[in-house]
Structure formats: C-alpha cells, structure tokens
Design a protein around this motif. Structure first.
Motif, PDB file in Angstrom:
ATOM      1  N   LEU A  29       0.374  -0.025  10.182  1.00  0.00           N
ATOM      2  CA  LEU A  29       0.922   1.216   9.629  1.00  0.00           C
ATOM      3  C   LEU A  29      -0.165   2.016   8.917  1.00  0.00           C
ATOM      4  N   LEU A  30      -1.071   1.315   8.237  1.00  0.00           N
ATOM      5  CA  LEU A  30      -2.184   1.996   7.559  1.00  0.00           C
ATOM      6  C   LEU A  30      -3.127   2.645   8.572  1.00  0.00           C
ATOM      7  N   VAL A  31      -3.426   1.928   9.656  1.00  0.00           N
ATOM      8  CA  VAL A  31      -4.283   2.493  10.705  1.00  0.00           C
ATOM      9  C   VAL A  31      -3.656   3.774  11.254  1.00  0.00           C
ATOM     10  N   ASP A  32      -2.358   3.735  11.524  1.00  0.00           N
ATOM     11  CA  ASP A  32      -1.666   4.921  12.039  1.00  0.00           C
ATOM     12  C   ASP A  32      -1.685   6.060  11.033  1.00  0.00           C
ATOM     13  N   TYR A  33      -1.530   5.718   9.749  1.00  0.00           N
ATOM     14  CA  TYR A  33      -1.478   6.757   8.714  1.00  0.00           C
ATOM     15  C   TYR A  33      -2.816   7.487   8.585  1.00  0.00           C
ATOM     16  N   TYR A  34      -3.921   6.724   8.606  1.00  0.00           N
ATOM     17  CA  TYR A  34      -5.241   7.332   8.383  1.00  0.00           C
ATOM     18  C   TYR A  34      -5.940   7.759   9.681  1.00  0.00           C
ATOM     19  N   ARG A  35      -5.305   7.481  10.817  1.00  0.00           N
ATOM     20  CA  ARG A  35      -5.946   7.707  12.122  1.00  0.00           C
ATOM     21  C   ARG A  35      -6.558   9.099  12.254  1.00  0.00           C
ATOM     22  N   THR A  36      -5.837  10.131  11.813  1.00  0.00           N
ATOM     23  CA  THR A  36      -6.314  11.517  11.973  1.00  0.00           C
ATOM     24  C   THR A  36      -6.776  12.127  10.656  1.00  0.00           C
ATOM     25  N   ALA A  37      -6.937  11.298   9.635  1.00  0.00           N
ATOM     26  CA  ALA A  37      -7.303  11.820   8.315  1.00  0.00           C
ATOM     27  C   ALA A  37      -8.760  12.281   8.294  1.00  0.00           C
ATOM     28  N   PRO A  38      -9.048  13.406   7.637  1.00  0.00           N
ATOM     29  CA  PRO A  38     -10.431  13.890   7.570  1.00  0.00           C
ATOM     30  C   PRO A  38     -11.338  12.980   6.751  1.00  0.00           C
ATOM     31  N   ASP A  39     -10.739  12.149   5.862  1.00  0.00           N
ATOM     32  CA  ASP A  39     -11.545  11.265   5.021  1.00  0.00           C
ATOM     33  C   ASP A  39     -11.523   9.813   5.522  1.00  0.00           C
ATOM     34  N   LEU A  40     -11.116   9.618   6.782  1.00  0.00           N
ATOM     35  CA  LEU A  40     -11.200   8.290   7.390  1.00  0.00           C
ATOM     36  C   LEU A  40     -12.669   7.868   7.435  1.00  0.00           C
ATOM     37  N   VAL A  41     -12.947   6.630   7.045  1.00  0.00           N
ATOM     38  CA  VAL A  41     -14.316   6.115   7.108  1.00  0.00           C
ATOM     39  C   VAL A  41     -14.778   6.080   8.568  1.00  0.00           C
ATOM     40  N   GLN A  42     -15.998   6.517   8.797  1.00  0.00           N
ATOM     41  CA  GLN A  42     -16.579   6.480  10.145  1.00  0.00           C
ATOM     42  C   GLN A  42     -17.209   5.104  10.363  1.00  0.00           C
ATOM     43  N   PHE A  43     -16.512   4.261  11.093  1.00  0.00           N
ATOM     44  CA  PHE A  43     -16.908   2.858  11.170  1.00  0.00           C
ATOM     45  C   PHE A  43     -18.132   2.619  12.045  1.00  0.00           C
ATOM     46  N   ASN A  44     -18.563   3.651  12.766  1.00  0.00           N
ATOM     47  CA  ASN A  44     -19.806   3.505  13.539  1.00  0.00           C
ATOM     48  C   ASN A  44     -21.028   3.926  12.734  1.00  0.00           C
ATOM     49  N   PRO A 103       0.830  -1.215   0.000  1.00  0.00           N
ATOM     50  CA  PRO A 103       0.000   0.000   0.000  1.00  0.00           C
ATOM     51  C   PRO A 103       0.862   1.262   0.000  1.00  0.00           C
ATOM     52  N   CYS A 104       0.450   2.257  -0.768  1.00  0.00           N
ATOM     53  CA  CYS A 104       1.122   3.562  -0.744  1.00  0.00           C
ATOM     54  C   CYS A 104       0.486   4.410   0.352  1.00  0.00           C
ATOM     55  N   ARG A 105       1.263   4.706   1.374  1.00  0.00           N
ATOM     56  CA  ARG A 105       0.753   5.558   2.452  1.00  0.00           C
ATOM     57  C   ARG A 105       1.040   7.018   2.079  1.00  0.00           C
ATOM     58  N   THR A 106       0.281   7.491   1.111  1.00  0.00           N
ATOM     59  CA  THR A 106       0.435   8.863   0.633  1.00  0.00           C
ATOM     60  C   THR A 106      -0.838   9.277  -0.076  1.00  0.00           C
ATOM     61  N   ARG A 107      -1.025  10.568  -0.221  1.00  0.00           N
ATOM     62  CA  ARG A 107      -2.177  11.096  -0.958  1.00  0.00           C
ATOM     63  C   ARG A 107      -1.878  11.057  -2.457  1.00  0.00           C
ATOM     64  N   LEU A 108      -2.902  10.773  -3.270  1.00  0.00           N
ATOM     65  CA  LEU A 108      -2.684  10.701  -4.713  1.00  0.00           C
ATOM     66  C   LEU A 108      -2.168  12.022  -5.277  1.00  0.00           C
ATOM     67  N   ALA A 109      -2.563  13.133  -4.657  1.00  0.00           N
ATOM     68  CA  ALA A 109      -2.165  14.444  -5.173  1.00  0.00           C
ATOM     69  C   ALA A 109      -0.841  14.936  -4.588  1.00  0.00           C
ATOM     70  N   ASP A 110      -0.275  14.171  -3.650  1.00  0.00           N
ATOM     71  CA  ASP A 110       0.940  14.618  -2.954  1.00  0.00           C
ATOM     72  C   ASP A 110       2.181  14.141  -3.704  1.00  0.00           C
ATOM     73  N   ARG A 111       2.642  14.960  -4.653  1.00  0.00           N
ATOM     74  CA  ARG A 111       3.790  14.587  -5.484  1.00  0.00           C
ATOM     75  C   ARG A 111       5.086  14.562  -4.671  1.00  0.00           C
ATOM     76  N   ASP A 112       5.152  15.362  -3.605  1.00  0.00           N
ATOM     77  CA  ASP A 112       6.399  15.477  -2.835  1.00  0.00           C
ATOM     78  C   ASP A 112       6.758  14.172  -2.134  1.00  0.00           C
ATOM     79  N   THR A 113       5.756  13.510  -1.543  1.00  0.00           N
ATOM     80  CA  THR A 113       6.046  12.279  -0.791  1.00  0.00           C
ATOM     81  C   THR A 113       5.981  11.035  -1.665  1.00  0.00           C
ATOM     82  N   ALA A 114       5.350  11.139  -2.839  1.00  0.00           N
ATOM     83  CA  ALA A 114       5.133   9.949  -3.676  1.00  0.00           C
ATOM     84  C   ALA A 114       6.445   9.258  -4.043  1.00  0.00           C
TER      85      ALA A 114
END
Length: 277
Positions: free
Chosen positions: A220-235, A91-102
């Motif tokens: 690692l994926l859980v940690d990456y998306y933990r504070t993301a605004p587009d994290l799925v709301q599992f409840n 998995p790529c732990r980066t945003r599709l639009a984030d060219r700097d980290t890609a």
C-alpha cells in the motif's frame, strides 16, 4: 548521481541544559540531544519490548520519500509488569500538511487497532537526512501525545516516541538510526521550560516470519508514493558504490525475520519499487 549531503550539516543538536526558558524566537526545528534517565536522577518508569516487524515496516516507510513521514504504534500496556509491548506499526498514508485527509487516515488506523485488540501506544516519524534526535517541535508533540494517552483517569500509560533517520550520512553503515524517546515534564517550579527528552531503553524481539499484514502495508505504501514527486530515486547513489536500493535493502536486513523466505517476499516489494522509477 550522488545524493546531496547539504542537509546533514544544517541541523546541529544542542544540549538540553542550554535551552533555558521557552523562547518564541527560537527555531522549533532545533534538534536537542537526549538525556539519560540517570542523568536527571530518575529511573525509566516502564519497560519496552518492540517487535522486529514493527521496525521493518517503520524503516521501510521512512526510506520511501525525501519528506518527513509519520505513523502510529499499536500494542499493549500491562500495568502489573509495567511492560509496554509494541506489536504493530500503522503508517499514515497522507501528507503532514494535508489536514483534510489526516482525520480519515487516523480513523482508519483507530479501527485497525480496535479490530486487532490493540491499544495506541506511541508514534513514529522520520528525519530523512538529519540526525534521529527530537526537535523542540517533536518534544512538544511527544508531551501532547503522553498527556492524551494518559487521559483523565489519572492512571499511567506511557506513550513511546520513535524517530527514524534513514539517510543521515552520520549513521554507522547503511542501517537507519532508530531512536526511542520519552519526555519528562519540566520541574513544577519552572513550568515555562521545555520538557526533557530522554532516551528509552528498549528490548527488540525477533519475529519468526513476515506477516501478511506487514507485507500488505508495504505494498500500500509503494502504491501511495509511486507517483509522488518526493519519492526517493532508488537508482541514485547514497554514497560511492551504494545505491539507494542497496541502502534500503541493507537497512531492512537488520530487522529480518528468522524465516529466510522473507527475502523472496521482499524482493517482490523491491521489484515494485524499481518499477516506480
């Protein structure tokens, strides 16, 4: 709260034969139905075997966010048997639009492949709430990957594309739709046509246990998306009586290892997800 279904109805797939010559005015997000190799008078030029742990990690990644995700596939290509074996998802732990980290993320994945003695054999991405069919943009991306993997030695090495649709309400039950595909170049006499997206027949190989590599990637994926605004709301509810957490658990169970101990391991992962809400 019920998740909106509006996006499910917005992208209606078209048939390849209706596309014609490339048109700059055409929406690059237009979805295209897959053809069968037999429908274009071809045989599938390679066989594919995919590990169930690959599906599990890929499906998990695609369930975590309402945005599209992308990752790479590692494995081996045997020229004698014409068999492509897909053994690991990266998995790529980066945003599709984030060219700097890609580039840094891709370099890390290349090193991971090298350390495990694997080759790059494909890529995957998600259509979170739409059909798991390629868009015109996906078709061009797949053609680029195929050409890049083939290299300049005129040898043949296939590149597998996979699309995962986790939250499309047209899916059968809670399982994500997972679509392996390939692109046949347009005829030489029609070089300005789009490539032809075709469905790839795949053999799925059941793994006996969940590897520590896969579990580590999940955390690692859980940690990456933990504070993301587009994290799925599992409840939230995916549909009546089925929460998003029920949805991801049900889908991942389709790729469950034979060793039943995996369920205890995954419960730990799910508890970490619940703590993000």
């Amino acid at each position: 709260v019920m998740v909106s279904r509006r996006a499910d109805r917005e992208r209606i797939p078209v048939r390849y034969c209706s596309l014609g010559t490339r048109d700059a005015a055409r929406d690059p997000h237009t979805l295209v139905e897959l053809s069968a190799f037999s429908a274009i008078n071809r045989f599938q030029p390679f066989n594919v075997a995919v590990s169930s742990n690959v599906l599990l990690l890929m499906d998990f990644h695609c369930h975590l966010t309402t945005s599209e995700v992308v990752g790479y596939l590692g494995g081996r290509w045997d020229t004698n048997t014409q068999l492509l074996t897909v053994l690991r998802a990266f998995p790529c732990r980066t945003r599709l639009a984030d060219r700097d980290t890609a580039s840094a993320v891709e370099e890390e994945i290349c090193q991971n492949l090298f350390m495990r003695g694997l080759s790059l054999v494909g890529w995957y991405h998600s259509h979170p709430r739409g059909p798991a069919l390629p868009s015109l943009q996906d078709i061009d991306s797949q053609m680029d990957h195929q050409l890049r993997l083939q290299g300049s030695n005129n040898g043949f090495q296939p590149c597998l594309g996979i699309i995962c649709g986790p939250y499309y309400h047209g899916n059968q039950g809670v399982a994500s739709t997972i679509t392996p595909f390939w692109v046949v170049p347009p005829p030489e006499q029609r070089p300005n046509d789009y490539g032809i997206p075709v469905a790839v027949e795949v053999t799925y190989v059941q793994d006996n246990f969940l590897t520590s590599d896969v579990l580590n990637e999940m955390m690692l994926l859980v940690d990456y998306y933990r504070t993301a605004p587009d994290l799925v709301q599992f409840n939230q509810y995916w549909c009546p009586e089925t929460t998003m957490m029920d949805k991801i658990k049900g889908s991942l169970s389709c790729h469950a290892p034979k060793d039943q101990a995996y369920s205890q391991i995954l419960e730990h992962v799910y508890s970490q997800l619940s703590n993000t809400q």
